[in-house]
Design a protein around this motif. Structure first.
Motif, PDB file in Angstrom:
ATOM      1  N   ASP A  92      -0.096   6.799   5.068  1.00 61.24           N
ATOM      2  CA  ASP A  92      -0.627   5.442   5.048  1.00 61.24           C
ATOM      3  C   ASP A  92      -1.705   5.253   3.991  1.00 61.24           C
ATOM      4  OD1 ASP A  92       1.051   4.539   6.995  1.00 61.24           O
ATOM      5  OD2 ASP A  92      -0.429   4.559   8.599  1.00 61.24           O
ATOM      6  N   TRP A  93      -2.441   6.316   3.674  1.00 65.06           N
ATOM      7  CA  TRP A  93      -3.493   6.196   2.667  1.00 65.06           C
ATOM      8  C   TRP A  93      -2.915   5.734   1.331  1.00 65.06           C
ATOM      9  CZ3 TRP A  93      -4.679   8.088  -2.103  1.00 65.06           C
ATOM     10  CH2 TRP A  93      -5.980   7.865  -2.544  1.00 65.06           C
ATOM     11  N   PHE A  94      -1.767   6.282   0.941  1.00 67.43           N
ATOM     12  CA  PHE A  94      -1.141   5.884  -0.321  1.00 67.43           C
ATOM     13  C   PHE A  94      -0.690   4.429  -0.263  1.00 67.43           C
ATOM     14  CE2 PHE A  94      -0.622  10.500  -0.464  1.00 67.43           C
ATOM     15  CZ  PHE A  94      -1.196  10.764  -1.697  1.00 67.43           C
ATOM     16  N   LYS A  95      -0.170   4.013   0.873  1.00 71.09           N
ATOM     17  CA  LYS A  95       0.244   2.615   1.029  1.00 71.09           C
ATOM     18  C   LYS A  95      -0.961   1.686   0.931  1.00 71.09           C
ATOM     19  CE  LYS A  95       4.243   3.693   3.878  1.00 71.09           C
ATOM     20  NZ  LYS A  95       4.893   3.483   5.188  1.00 71.09           N
ATOM     21  N   ALA A  96      -2.093   2.107   1.505  1.00 68.75           N
ATOM     22  CA  ALA A  96      -3.317   1.308   1.412  1.00 68.75           C
ATOM     23  C   ALA A  96      -3.802   1.254  -0.036  1.00 68.75           C
ATOM     24  CB  ALA A  96      -4.402   1.893   2.319  1.00 68.75           C
ATOM     25  N   TYR A  97      -3.713   2.370  -0.739  1.00 70.63           N
ATOM     26  CA  TYR A  97      -4.117   2.417  -2.152  1.00 70.63           C
ATOM     27  C   TYR A  97      -3.270   1.451  -2.971  1.00 70.63           C
ATOM     28  CZ  TYR A  97      -5.052   4.251  -6.827  1.00 70.63           C
ATOM     29  OH  TYR A  97      -5.403   4.374  -8.140  1.00 70.63           O
ATOM     30  N   TRP A  98      -1.959   1.496  -2.782  1.00 64.89           N
ATOM     31  CA  TRP A  98      -1.063   0.609  -3.528  1.00 64.89           C
ATOM     32  C   TRP A  98      -1.319  -0.852  -3.167  1.00 64.89           C
ATOM     33  CZ3 TRP A  98       3.340   4.215  -1.717  1.00 64.89           C
ATOM     34  CH2 TRP A  98       3.344   5.381  -2.495  1.00 64.89           C
ATOM     35  N   SER A  99      -1.602  -1.097  -1.895  1.00 65.57           N
ATOM     36  CA  SER A  99      -1.890  -2.453  -1.454  1.00 65.57           C
ATOM     37  C   SER A  99      -3.212  -2.947  -2.051  1.00 65.57           C
ATOM     38  CB  SER A  99      -1.946  -2.492   0.069  1.00 65.57           C
ATOM     39  OG  SER A  99      -2.200  -3.788   0.522  1.00 65.57           O
ATOM     40  N   ASN A 100      -4.175  -2.079  -2.154  1.00 66.42           N
ATOM     41  CA  ASN A 100      -5.486  -2.463  -2.690  1.00 66.42           C
ATOM     42  C   ASN A 100      -5.447  -2.686  -4.200  1.00 66.42           C
ATOM     43  OD1 ASN A 100      -8.407  -2.853  -2.225  1.00 66.42           O
ATOM     44  ND2 ASN A 100      -8.569  -1.111  -3.595  1.00 66.42           N
ATOM     45  N   TYR A 101      -4.862  -1.750  -4.946  1.00 67.49           N
ATOM     46  CA  TYR A 101      -4.884  -1.823  -6.401  1.00 67.49           C
ATOM     47  C   TYR A 101      -3.607  -2.357  -7.030  1.00 67.49           C
ATOM     48  CZ  TYR A 101      -9.135   0.878  -5.974  1.00 67.49           C
ATOM     49  OH  TYR A 101     -10.401   1.292  -5.654  1.00 67.49           O
ATOM     50  N   GLY A 102      -2.541  -2.537  -6.251  1.00 67.90           N
ATOM     51  CA  GLY A 102      -1.300  -3.094  -6.766  1.00 67.90           C
ATOM     52  C   GLY A 102      -0.433  -2.071  -7.474  1.00 67.90           C
ATOM     53  N   THR A 103       0.796  -2.473  -7.738  1.00 66.55           N
ATOM     54  CA  THR A 103       1.745  -1.615  -8.450  1.00 66.55           C
ATOM     55  C   THR A 103       2.466  -2.439  -9.509  1.00 66.55           C
ATOM     56  OG1 THR A 103       3.550  -2.059  -6.903  1.00 66.55           O
ATOM     57  CG2 THR A 103       2.161  -0.145  -6.430  1.00 66.55           C
ATOM     58  N   LEU A 104       3.001  -1.760 -10.490  1.00 67.03           N
ATOM     59  CA  LEU A 104       3.780  -2.360 -11.571  1.00 67.03           C
ATOM     60  C   LEU A 104       3.081  -3.576 -12.171  1.00 67.03           C
ATOM     61  CD1 LEU A 104       7.328  -1.984  -9.978  1.00 67.03           C
ATOM     62  CD2 LEU A 104       6.273  -0.519 -11.689  1.00 67.03           C
ATOM     63  N   GLU A 105       3.721  -4.752 -12.123  1.00 67.81           N
ATOM     64  CA  GLU A 105       3.150  -5.958 -12.729  1.00 67.81           C
ATOM     65  C   GLU A 105       1.981  -6.511 -11.917  1.00 67.81           C
ATOM     66  OE1 GLU A 105       4.459  -6.494 -15.652  1.00 67.81           O
ATOM     67  OE2 GLU A 105       6.000  -5.007 -15.232  1.00 67.81           O
ATOM     68  N   GLY A 106       1.830  -6.064 -10.672  1.00 71.88           N
ATOM     69  CA  GLY A 106       0.763  -6.573  -9.817  1.00 71.88           C
ATOM     70  C   GLY A 106      -0.502  -5.740  -9.840  1.00 71.88           C
ATOM     71  N   ARG A 107      -0.613  -4.794 -10.767  1.00 68.81           N
ATOM     72  CA  ARG A 107      -1.783  -3.917 -10.845  1.00 68.81           C
ATOM     73  C   ARG A 107      -3.063  -4.703 -11.132  1.00 68.81           C
ATOM     74  NH1 ARG A 107      -0.769   1.578 -14.256  1.00 68.81           N
ATOM     75  NH2 ARG A 107      -0.020   2.807 -12.512  1.00 68.81           N
ATOM     76  N   ASP A 108      -4.153  -4.195 -10.580  1.00 66.31           N
ATOM     77  CA  ASP A 108      -5.471  -4.772 -10.815  1.00 66.31           C
ATOM     78  C   ASP A 108      -5.908  -4.415 -12.235  1.00 66.31           C
ATOM     79  OD1 ASP A 108      -8.075  -5.661 -10.792  1.00 66.31           O
ATOM     80  OD2 ASP A 108      -8.768  -4.279  -9.241  1.00 66.31           O
ATOM     81  N   PRO A 109      -6.121  -5.395 -13.104  1.00 65.70           N
ATOM     82  CA  PRO A 109      -6.501  -5.073 -14.484  1.00 65.70           C
ATOM     83  C   PRO A 109      -7.901  -4.466 -14.594  1.00 65.70           C
ATOM     84  CG  PRO A 109      -6.471  -7.449 -14.131  1.00 65.70           C
ATOM     85  CD  PRO A 109      -5.952  -6.819 -12.880  1.00 65.70           C
ATOM     86  N   ALA A 110      -8.748  -4.664 -13.592  1.00 66.93           N
ATOM     87  CA  ALA A 110     -10.113  -4.125 -13.633  1.00 66.93           C
ATOM     88  C   ALA A 110     -10.164  -2.649 -13.238  1.00 66.93           C
ATOM     89  CB  ALA A 110     -11.013  -4.929 -12.700  1.00 66.93           C
ATOM     90  N   HIS A 111      -9.115  -2.142 -12.587  1.00 63.35           N
ATOM     91  CA  HIS A 111      -9.095  -0.752 -12.136  1.00 63.35           C
ATOM     92  C   HIS A 111      -8.521   0.135 -13.229  1.00 63.35           C
ATOM     93  CE1 HIS A 111      -9.007   2.547  -9.281  1.00 63.35           C
ATOM     94  NE2 HIS A 111      -7.744   2.769  -9.578  1.00 63.35           N
ATOM     95  N   GLU A 112      -9.118   1.315 -13.402  1.00 66.91           N
ATOM     96  CA  GLU A 112      -8.623   2.252 -14.400  1.00 66.91           C
ATOM     97  C   GLU A 112      -7.627   3.208 -13.749  1.00 66.91           C
ATOM     98  OE1 GLU A 112     -10.447   5.738 -17.192  1.00 66.91           O
ATOM     99  OE2 GLU A 112     -11.624   3.897 -16.977  1.00 66.91           O
ATOM    100  N   PHE A 113      -6.374   3.109 -14.119  1.00 68.53           N
ATOM    101  CA  PHE A 113      -5.321   3.952 -13.570  1.00 68.53           C
ATOM    102  C   PHE A 113      -5.151   5.190 -14.448  1.00 68.53           C
ATOM    103  CE2 PHE A 113      -4.379  -0.210 -11.899  1.00 68.53           C
ATOM    104  CZ  PHE A 113      -4.050   0.054 -10.589  1.00 68.53           C
ATOM    105  N   GLN A 114      -4.745   6.284 -13.804  1.00 62.44           N
ATOM    106  CA  GLN A 114      -4.579   7.534 -14.530  1.00 62.44           C
ATOM    107  C   GLN A 114      -3.330   7.484 -15.417  1.00 62.44           C
ATOM    108  OE1 GLN A 114      -4.549  10.914 -11.921  1.00 62.44           O
ATOM    109  NE2 GLN A 114      -4.656  12.382 -13.588  1.00 62.44           N
ATOM    110  N   TYR A 115      -2.271   6.830 -14.937  1.00 60.92           N
ATOM    111  CA  TYR A 115      -1.016   6.773 -15.682  1.00 60.92           C
ATOM    112  C   TYR A 115      -0.604   5.320 -15.890  1.00 60.92           C
ATOM    113  CZ  TYR A 115      -0.793  11.615 -14.127  1.00 60.92           C
ATOM    114  OH  TYR A 115      -1.082  12.923 -13.884  1.00 60.92           O
ATOM    115  N   PRO A 116      -0.081   4.989 -17.063  1.00 64.09           N
ATOM    116  CA  PRO A 116       0.403   3.625 -17.281  1.00 64.09           C
ATOM    117  C   PRO A 116       1.747   3.408 -16.572  1.00 64.09           C
ATOM    118  CG  PRO A 116       0.813   4.963 -19.215  1.00 64.09           C
ATOM    119  CD  PRO A 116       0.034   5.820 -18.254  1.00 64.09           C
ATOM    120  N   VAL A 117       2.140   2.148 -16.420  1.00 61.71           N
ATOM    121  CA  VAL A 117       3.446   1.834 -15.843  1.00 61.71           C
ATOM    122  C   VAL A 117       4.512   2.261 -16.846  1.00 61.71           C
ATOM    123  CG1 VAL A 117       4.962  -0.035 -15.068  1.00 61.71           C
ATOM    124  CG2 VAL A 117       2.525  -0.119 -14.566  1.00 61.71           C
TER     125      VAL A 117
END
Length: 169
Positions: A92-117
Motif C-alpha cells: 500500500d505504501w507504493f500505491k500511496a506514493y503513486w497517488s501522492n506524486y502521480g504517475t506518467l502524465e499526471g506526475r507532480d512537476p514540483a517533485h524530483e523523481f529519480q527516473y524519467p517517464v
C-alpha cells in the motif's frame, strides 16, 4: 579568631539527586519524545485520506550512535489491501506514493523523481493501459503541514508535567 562550623542538612540527598539527574532526564526526554511523536502522528493521520491512514505511524528508539531519536510519516509496513495486480502483490505504501506524486502524465512537476517517464515507443510503454496515469494529489504535504508545532507542543507539555521526576525519587 573564632571558628564557626555550619552544617547543611540534606546536602547528601541533594547531591545524590544531582547524580541521578542525567539518567532520569534521559528517561523523561524519551517519554516526552514518544508523546510528541504520538501527537504528531495523530494530527497527520487526521489529515491523510482514509485509504492511507493505516500507513501513518511513528517509530522511536536509539540510533546507531546511541542517541534517542524518532520519526513519523507514512511508513511501509508491507500491508496490502484493495485490488492487487495478478503479477504480484504491491504494498500500500507504493500505491500511496503513486497517488501522492502521480504517475506518467499526471506526475507532480514540483517533485524530483529519480527516473524519467519512459518514452511511449519503449517496451515498457507497450504494457501501459493508458497514457494519462494517476494525477498527483499532494496529500502528504498537506498532512504534515504544521505537525512540527503539534510535536513540540505535546513534547513541552509532557516535559513540564514530568519535570519533577528528574530530581525527585
Amino acid at each position: 579568631m573564632v571558628n564557626t562550623t555550619l552544617t547543611i542538612e540534606g546536602f547528601d540527598e541533594c547531591m545524590k539527586a544531582f547524580e541521578k539527574a542525567p539518567e532520569r532526564g534521559l528517561k523523561v526526554s524519551r517519554q516526552c519524545m514518544r508523546k510528541g511523536l504520538q501527537a504528531a502522528t495523530k494530527a497527520m493521520k487526521s489529515r491523510t485520506p482514509t485509504r492511507w491512514k493505516g500507513l501513518a505511524k511513528y517509530k522511536a528508539g536509539r540510533s546507531r550512535d546511541g542517541k534517542f531519536s524518532g520519526f513519523f510519516g507514512l511508513i511501509n509496513g508491507h500491508q496490502r489491501q484493495g485490488h492487487q495486480n495478478p503479477k504480484g502483490e504491491i504494498d500500500d505504501w507504493f500505491k500511496a506514493y503513486w497517488s501522492n506524486y502521480g504517475t506518467l502524465e499526471g506526475r507532480d512537476p514540483a517533485h524530483e523523481f529519480q527516473y524519467p517517464v519512459k518514452h511511449r515507443n519503449t517496451a515498457a510503454a507497450a504494457n501501459r493501459r493508458g497514457q494519462g496515469g494517476i494525477q498527483h494529489q499532494n496529500f502528504f504535504e498537506t498532512a504534515i503541514d504544521g505537525v512540527d508545532e503539534v510535536f513540540m507542543e505535546a513534547f513541552e507539555q509532557e516535559f513540564d508535567s514530568n519535570l519533577d521526576k528528574i530530581f525527585n525519587d
